[in-house]
Design an enzyme around this catalytic site. Structure first.
Site, PDB file in Angstrom:
ATOM      1  N   GLU A  66       0.819  -1.217   0.000  1.00  0.00           N
ATOM      2  CA  GLU A  66       0.000   0.000   0.000  1.00  0.00           C
ATOM      3  C   GLU A  66       0.857   1.273   0.000  1.00  0.00           C
ATOM      4  OE1 GLU A  66      -3.564  -0.143   2.433  1.00  0.00           O
ATOM      5  OE2 GLU A  66      -3.201   1.924   3.047  1.00  0.00           O
ATOM      6  N   ASP A  67       1.937   1.271   0.732  1.00  0.00           N
ATOM      7  CA  ASP A  67       2.672   2.519   0.960  1.00  0.00           C
ATOM      8  C   ASP A  67       4.072   2.597   0.359  1.00  0.00           C
ATOM      9  OD1 ASP A  67       0.598   3.655   2.357  1.00  0.00           O
ATOM     10  OD2 ASP A  67       1.262   2.895   4.285  1.00  0.00           O
TER      11      ASP A  67
END
Ligand code: ZN
Length: 182
Positions: A66-67
């Site tokens: 996600e990051d």
């Protein structure tokens, strides 16, 4: 836990530390991002008594896709299909607006695997603790309260996953709400 499990977990820590090396958490004196996955790991083993190495690896890796620029195929190749599946269950689609992502977390939480629910629970405990102990400077009381309420909605959906972790979540939630109300 045998030596090969321990080795797998250590490899996950090394991988996540490298992927998150330029990131910091929120707050006025932001700690290195890797502190967050390490906190999840510790909550799962210490409070949750979780021994499933795939779940522990997924907790360590839960924010990499996600990051950071991590591809799911990388996780699958290095840590296997199950770890990758749990990580992906905990990964929001960043193409969607934040409000939609938040809503989807509530509506999809109950359908997740047991492993993903454990990671989610530990993640919500860490996040509300951070919001209460070291809130981002621009977050006012209302925003912090809205975050607590939303976390509550997500955790309500995974009830029955792990008693000790749920109890800890609700303790933090109640203390947090009381502190914000005062
Ligand atoms: Zn997280």
């Amino acid at each position: 836990m045998n030596i090969s499990d321990l080795n797998k977990l250590t490899k996950a820590l090394e991988f996540a530390a490298d992927k998150h090396k330029f990131q910091k958490r929120k707050g006025e004196t932001p700690p290195p991002y890797i502190n967050h996955p390490i906190q999840l790991l510790h909550l799962l083993t210490d409070v949750g008594q979780v021994e499933d190495v795939d779940v522990l690896c997924a907790a360590v890796l839960h924010d990499t896709v996600e990051d950071t620029a991590t591809q799911p195929s990388e996780i699958e190749r290095l840590f296997g299909k199950r770890v990758c599946q749990i990580v992906m269950e905990c990964t929001d689609d960043k193409c969607l607006p934040s409000m939609v992502r938040k809503r989807l977390q509530v509506t999809h939480a109950a359908e997740k695997s047991h492993g993903a629910k454990l990671v989610k629970l530990a993640d919500k405990i860490c996040n509300i603790r951070d919001i209460l102990d070291a809130p981002p400077a621009h977050w006012n009381k209302e925003r912090r309260m809205a975050y607590l309420n939303w976390s509550d909605e997500v955790v309500t959906q995974v009830k029955g996953t792990n008693e000790a972790l749920e109890e800890l979540f609700y303790t933090h939630l109640q203390n947090g709400k009381a502190a914000l109300d005062s």
